[in-house]
Design a protein around this motif. Structure first.
Motif, mmCIF file in Angstrom:
data_model
loop_
_atom_site.group_PDB
_atom_site.id
_atom_site.type_symbol
_atom_site.label_atom_id
_atom_site.label_comp_id
_atom_site.label_asym_id
_atom_site.label_seq_id
_atom_site.Cartn_x
_atom_site.Cartn_y
_atom_site.Cartn_z
ATOM 1 N N PHE A 11 43.720 38.887 29.014
ATOM 2 C CA PHE A 11 44.011 39.358 30.351
ATOM 3 C C PHE A 11 43.647 40.675 30.596
ATOM 4 C CE2 PHE A 11 45.825 40.328 34.491
ATOM 5 C CZ PHE A 11 46.312 39.369 34.802
ATOM 6 N N VAL A 12 42.765 41.902 29.972
ATOM 7 C CA VAL A 12 41.811 43.115 30.280
ATOM 8 C C VAL A 12 40.842 42.418 30.843
ATOM 9 C CG1 VAL A 12 40.663 44.812 28.933
ATOM 10 C CG2 VAL A 12 42.986 44.964 29.285
ATOM 11 N N LEU A 13 40.212 41.134 29.230
ATOM 12 C CA LEU A 13 38.428 40.842 29.194
ATOM 13 C C LEU A 13 38.154 40.384 30.723
ATOM 14 C CD1 LEU A 13 35.590 40.933 28.214
ATOM 15 C CD2 LEU A 13 37.061 39.083 26.628
ATOM 16 N N LEU A 14 39.403 39.333 30.983
ATOM 17 C CA LEU A 14 38.646 38.362 31.534
ATOM 18 C C LEU A 14 39.279 38.974 33.523
ATOM 19 C CD1 LEU A 14 38.646 35.849 33.205
ATOM 20 C CD2 LEU A 14 40.723 35.177 32.913
ATOM 21 N N PHE A 15 40.050 40.471 33.639
ATOM 22 C CA PHE A 15 40.289 40.781 34.732
ATOM 23 C C PHE A 15 39.548 41.546 35.087
ATOM 24 C CE2 PHE A 15 43.193 37.357 35.042
ATOM 25 C CZ PHE A 15 43.721 37.005 36.400
ATOM 26 N N SER A 16 39.414 42.247 34.279
ATOM 27 C CA SER A 16 39.059 44.275 34.714
ATOM 28 C C SER A 16 37.206 44.370 34.542
ATOM 29 C CB SER A 16 39.953 44.912 33.885
ATOM 30 O OG SER A 16 40.697 45.805 35.037
ATOM 31 N N ALA A 17 37.187 43.268 32.922
ATOM 32 C CA ALA A 17 36.019 43.160 32.870
ATOM 33 C C ALA A 17 35.085 42.767 33.726
ATOM 34 C CB ALA A 17 35.733 43.069 31.136
ATOM 35 N N ILE A 18 35.458 41.325 33.609
ATOM 36 C CA ILE A 18 34.086 40.823 34.895
ATOM 37 C C ILE A 18 34.359 39.271 35.906
ATOM 38 C CG2 ILE A 18 34.312 37.836 33.797
ATOM 39 C CD1 ILE A 18 34.545 38.021 31.349
ATOM 40 N N LEU A 19 36.371 39.797 36.415
ATOM 41 C CA LEU A 19 36.093 39.427 37.662
ATOM 42 C C LEU A 19 36.252 40.429 38.200
ATOM 43 C CD1 LEU A 19 38.763 36.408 37.049
ATOM 44 C CD2 LEU A 19 36.483 35.902 37.697
ATOM 45 N N ASN A 20 36.406 41.529 38.354
ATOM 46 C CA ASN A 20 36.502 43.277 38.978
ATOM 47 C C ASN A 20 36.818 43.737 39.227
ATOM 48 O OD1 ASN A 20 36.987 44.653 41.621
ATOM 49 N ND2 ASN A 20 38.824 43.041 42.089
ATOM 50 N N PRO A 21 35.707 44.640 38.278
ATOM 51 C CA PRO A 21 35.325 46.058 37.914
ATOM 52 C C PRO A 21 36.095 46.958 38.529
ATOM 53 C CG PRO A 21 33.644 44.729 37.844
ATOM 54 C CD PRO A 21 34.172 43.869 38.061
ATOM 55 N N ASN A 22 36.096 46.442 39.693
ATOM 56 C CA ASN A 22 36.946 48.094 40.854
ATOM 57 C C ASN A 22 38.602 47.692 40.573
ATOM 58 O OD1 ASN A 22 34.016 47.432 43.098
ATOM 59 N ND2 ASN A 22 34.800 49.414 42.101
ATOM 60 N N ALA A 23 38.866 46.894 39.278
ATOM 61 C CA ALA A 23 40.758 47.412 39.509
ATOM 62 C C ALA A 23 40.644 47.469 38.202
ATOM 63 C CB ALA A 23 41.177 45.423 39.185
ATOM 64 N N ASN A 24 41.711 48.969 37.783
ATOM 65 C CA ASN A 24 41.988 49.276 36.332
ATOM 66 C C ASN A 24 42.601 48.337 35.641
ATOM 67 O OD1 ASN A 24 41.804 51.355 34.432
ATOM 68 N ND2 ASN A 24 44.075 52.349 35.733
ATOM 69 N N LEU A 25 42.539 48.426 34.554
ATOM 70 C CA LEU A 25 43.265 48.003 33.553
ATOM 71 C C LEU A 25 45.291 47.777 34.057
ATOM 72 C CD1 LEU A 25 40.369 48.816 32.113
ATOM 73 C CD2 LEU A 25 41.831 48.150 30.172
ATOM 74 N N ALA A 26 45.707 46.997 33.868
ATOM 75 C CA ALA A 26 47.140 46.733 33.851
ATOM 76 C C ALA A 26 47.457 46.645 32.250
ATOM 77 C CB ALA A 26 47.443 44.949 33.800
ATOM 78 N N GLY A 27 48.628 48.688 32.430
ATOM 79 C CA GLY A 27 49.229 49.401 31.196
ATOM 80 C C GLY A 27 50.799 48.962 30.837
ATOM 81 N N THR A 28 50.918 49.846 31.085
ATOM 82 C CA THR A 28 51.969 49.858 30.473
ATOM 83 C C THR A 28 53.155 51.217 31.858
ATOM 84 O OG1 THR A 28 52.328 49.561 28.410
ATOM 85 C CG2 THR A 28 54.291 50.454 29.318
ATOM 86 N N HIS A 29 55.003 50.747 32.328
ATOM 87 C CA HIS A 29 54.969 51.320 33.201
ATOM 88 C C HIS A 29 55.760 52.050 33.064
ATOM 89 C CE1 HIS A 29 55.919 52.658 37.137
ATOM 90 N NE2 HIS A 29 56.779 51.592 37.883
ATOM 91 N N GLY A 30 55.729 53.128 32.484
ATOM 92 C CA GLY A 30 55.699 54.097 31.460
ATOM 93 C C GLY A 30 57.770 54.331 32.152
ATOM 94 N N PRO A 31 57.651 55.289 33.273
ATOM 95 C CA PRO A 31 58.688 55.844 34.041
ATOM 96 C C PRO A 31 59.377 54.652 34.127
ATOM 97 C CG PRO A 31 56.963 56.585 35.183
ATOM 98 C CD PRO A 31 56.211 55.468 34.252
ATOM 99 N N MET A 32 59.495 53.667 33.539
ATOM 100 C CA MET A 32 60.748 52.906 34.125
ATOM 101 C C MET A 32 61.352 52.476 32.387
ATOM 102 S SD MET A 32 61.327 50.884 36.799
ATOM 103 C CE MET A 32 61.739 49.991 36.463
#
Length: 484
Positions: free
Chosen positions: A101-122
């Motif tokens: 998912f990281v390779l497809l979205f944040s590296a190739i399709l939209n490099p202005n979108a940060n990687l989707a990580g983990t929502h620690g406060p939840m």
């Protein structure tokens, strides 16, 4: 014309030896890149992969293993699942969401979108979600739906613009200070439980010295790999136990296995009641996104040159990516709750690198960690884990907040924000202080005078009401019992 636009980066790019310093070269790289939303981007055509990209990639991989393990382990405890389930699900998340998912979205399709990580406060809310009759698949789908609604309406970027400098600084200072103390406390508790209390003292002491020296020579981007490696070596040399236990392999790849009644989560598919039960938690999760994303974008603004506007993280696109990743990852069987990837963005910004180069390496490292298994053990070892989070996330957050609060009027907003965060939590603190700041009751009154009533009261007021109601429903307001 299309060919010229695609080749503009290659045409403007210069070799590193043509600049007086490495920093000048990295700044030039940031200034000449221009990413296109939802278009194909390729390494060496639209961006380059540099040595510095390994730093956020390593930090992100360590952070991914740590955070997903923490989240899935809490879910597993609530549903009576085994440690083997946790390891299998973390490996699955690393392979699917952390890699592909990281390779497809944040590296190739939209490099202005940060990687989707983990929502620690939840993570602390997971026992409440389970007790309310929540289902992980229902929760993930609703978070994705609400997140997409916020991103499509450009709500994330609007809220970011309406958050004043003092509120931003106060939020970062609070998150940094609380997180820093928490990690030190956890490391000390781990060392004391093994009757090796001196190990935590030695590890933290050496970390302080190394971090201070790296800051002095402007090499803080080396802090995560260097400090983590030295922390692990020192701890092992002083007698701390460590062993590799996660063997190489692949996780179950069939979503129906994960959502079976007798396999995987052992919960089956959710019903209408499950979706109703998780509505307030899904709203709260998305409400928490804005301050989280705001903090990550600030790091780019503080460390990138002023002309590097085209490579800054787009808050709304990041919300879109996190929402899509949440729905797909959960549907496949993953137990992660997504947010902007802080352990990637913060070191990447400090290292003066854009999103895509390190995203390629992060995807590679996540896949390798998933397949080989043993790197997961190393990243989850307490000395490595705690030091990585201290120098990679919480110290930079604290420093960035302190840099922002320079004027007396901003310090008033920052102090109020810290107070409100400590009273309830960062979501309440951010929403409450943003409302007061925009009304001109605290902070910069001249800034407040230039805002429209929609920006002063309607939007901040609506956000405050949403946050308070969501917190009240799930019992997160002090002294007020939750409905769920």
């Amino acid at each position: 014309m299309k060919k010229e636009n695609q080749n503009s980066y290659k045409e403007k790019r210069k070799k590193a030896h043509e600049f007086e310093s490495r920093e000048a070269y990295l700044n030039h790289e940031l200034e000449i890149m221009k990413f296109r939303r939802w278009r194909i981007h390729l390494p060496f055509r639209d961006f380059n992969i540099e040595l510095e990209d390994w730093v956020p990639a390593l930090a992100a991989t360590i952070g991914k293993v740590v955070m997903v393990t923490a989240m899935v382990a809490v879910f597993a405890t609530q549903f009576g699942l085994s440690p083997e389930f946790v390891a299998e699900n973390v490996r699955y998340e690393l392979l699917i969401a952390g890699g592909i998912f990281v390779l497809l979205f944040s590296a190739i399709l939209n490099p202005n979108a940060n990687l989707a990580g983990t929502h620690g406060p939840m993570i602390p809310l997971i026992p409440i979600i389970a007790a309310a009759g929540g289902h992980p698949l229902a929760l993930g789908i609703l978070i994705g739906v609400f997140g997409l609604a916020l991103s499509i309406t450009k709500g994330g970027s609007k809220l970011m613009k309406l958050t004043g400098v003092g509120v931003r600084g106060g939020l970062l200072i609070y998150l940094g200070a609380v997180g820093l103390l928490s990690q030190i406390t956890k490391l000390e508790a781990w060392a004391s439980s093994g009757d090796i209390g001196y190990v935590s003292f030695a590890v933290i002491g050496i970390t302080i010295l190394i971090y201070a020296y790296l800051a002095k020579i402007n090499k803080r981007w080396l802090a995560i790999p260097l400090c983590s490696a030295i922390a692990g070596i020192v701890a092992f040399a002083l007698g701390a136990d460590f062993a590799f236990t996660t063997k190489p392999g692949l996780p179950h790849m069939n979503p129906m296995w994960w959502w079976g009644e007798d396999t995987g989560w052992q919960l089956g598919l959710p019903n209408v009641g499950h979706f109703i039960a998780v509505i307030p938690f899904a709203i709260l999760a998305v409400a928490m996104w804005s301050p989280d994303y705001l903090g990550h974008r600030v790091f780019q603004e503080l460390n990138y040159p002023k002309k590097a506007k085209n490579v800054l993280m787009d808050v709304d696109d990041t919300m879109t990516v996190a929402s899509v990743r949440q729905m797909i990852g959960t549907a496949l069987g993953g137990g992660n709750i997504a947010s902007s990837w802080g352990t990637y963005m913060i070191p990447a910004a400090i290292a003066k690198r854009p999103i895509p180069g390190g995203a390629v390496l992060t995807a590679l490292l996540c896949v390798l960690a998933s397949v080989f298994g043993y790197p997961m053990d190393l990243a989850m070892w307490e000395p490595v884990l705690r030091v990585a989070l201290i120098v990679g996330v919480f110290l930079p957050l604290l420093e960035a907040g302190m840099q922002m609060v320079r004027k007396h009027k901003d310090s008033l907003s920052a102090g109020t924000c810290i107070f409100a965060c400590a009273f309830v939590n960062p979501v309440f603190g951010w929403a409450f202080t943003m409302l007061l700041d925009n009304l001109g009751l605290i902070g910069d009154s001249e800034r407040a005078a230039e805002l429209s009533w929609k920006e002063k009261l309607i939007i901040p007021g609506a956000m405050f009401i949403v946050c308070v109601v969501s917190l009240a429903l799930v019992g997160q307001l002090p002294g007020i019992p939750g409905i769920f």
